[in-house]
Design an enzyme around this catalytic site. Sequence first.
Site, PDB file in Angstrom:
ATOM      1  CE  LYS A 208      38.736  39.760  44.799  1.00  0.00           C
ATOM      2  NZ  LYS A 208      38.322  41.078  44.218  1.00  0.00           N
ATOM      3  CD  GLU A 214      51.032  33.746  37.325  1.00  0.00           C
ATOM      4  OE1 GLU A 214      51.420  34.629  36.398  1.00  0.00           O
ATOM      5  OE2 GLU A 214      49.819  33.733  37.688  1.00  0.00           O
TER       6      GLU A 214
END
Length: 543
Positions: A208, A214
């Site tokens: 988002k 990660e």
Amino acid sequence: MSTQALTHSPVWKELQAHHGELAGLHLRELFAADSRRGTSLTVEACGLYLDYSKNRVTGRTLELLLALAAERGLGGRIEAMFRGEKINTTEDRAVLHTALRAPRGEKIMVEGEDVVPAVHEVLDKMGAFADRVRSGAWRGQTGRKIRNVINVGIGGSDLGPVMAYEALKFFSDRALHCQFVSNVDSDDFAEAVCGLDPAETLFVISSKTFTTLETMTNAQTARDWVLRGLGGDESCVAKHFVAVSTNAEKVREFGIDPANMFGFWDWVGGRYSMDSAIGLSTMVAIGPDNFRALLAGFHEMDEHFRTAPLGENLPVLMGLLAVWYGDFFEAQTAAVLPYEQYLKRFPAYLQQLTMESNGKSVTLDGRHVDYNTGAIYWGEPGTNGQHSFYQLIHQGTHLIPCDFIGFAKTLNPIGRHHDILLANMFAQAEALAFGKTAEQVEAEGTRAELVPHRVFEGNRPSNTILAEVIDPQTLGKLVALYEHSVFTQGVIWDINSFDQWGVELGKVLAQRIIPELESQDAPDLQHDSSTNALIARYRRMNS
């Protein structure tokens, strides 16, 4: 409603007293007392058949649990969610994953705006893109057709799409090789791209904010991999990467054309987002029509949850039974056991849905609870589990309520396989409920010293969910069933099922530790003695 209001309410106290009366009763006795129990304690809706007769409940139990739901205002909370009220109070957000699967023409208002047209605008854009990839109209930098699609995300941006892809693999385009990368462990990325040609590979970067550590670490590694394979021309990034994000600036900086960015909204929580643009990789794999069938299944269960009386409401009943076992029988875990290989990632998906949602220890008004909240969910598909952990469920010291999920038909009929599979499912539920007494074991001629080892106590509760076949629409119904069961539990416990502050602290500390691991000079470590020693040892082992 405060914590005290729950544990001191008259209904709660009645349930405690009722549990004391019922705890000593065996399911053998409950079935013997009611010849119709196996058909009366069932509900059928949305093409799903729920048999909850093998639970340690009576009619009085259900009356009290439904009275508790009414006392906690469950009906009103359901309506508040569907109306778009900001029921996620700690983040001041609406909770409207249900809007993601609303049909065209419905009206769902969020802060004065009907969000349904925007949802379908994104779905149409996703569908057009998926068709281009599937047909070969979308080509890589060298003009070759895309044959590999790799979704890069984590949490809800991975677990939902990979579960849906595996569950609906039968309906996927087998000419496309789909992979999912989530773990920041380099092994995950290395294995995903092993043997692939960058010229035929498309990455879907799902984040988002486009800042998730990660995901963006893996995304940068993917970008480097593509550039190395295609001669270093950065213009190729736009042909081999698309984004599911809301951060157009970061997407553009990465090299992705913002026209190939697919957005979603703050009122969509990560673990509830598989039917938003986060499902883009799933849509590419199974096609837009199947993806819309998936959404139709979600919506059908949404409408059932919103409109069915609580006593005939599948998610409500399953949620109340979870409360019954967790708070009155002190059950700490729950097993989800799909007798369908395509659902092999379903328990893993439910782990995030259930435990990130209801793994809370404070109420909506910030008071510590004095009762149990979310259980630990786990499971494996089919008969595999029977040869591993079923031993503990049958003869161990822990009470583990189970959900068995089966289908009347298989997508791959081969000989006797499916009959054997379902026979095992029915047999396991029967064995858990009724067990085998010492007298029965002795009657089989078992040596006296072995009798205790071969006794099955039984009285282990389970639900059995039956559907016709695993297809896109049925998968949507199943996921929505568990979504709304989780919400039901959260309402009873007066907790916020839609935030996840518990995942933040470790991530913050990791950002502090990363430079301490990477520093050329010995860092001044200010952690506890254990963490300091581990960091120092890691640095020595890598020097």
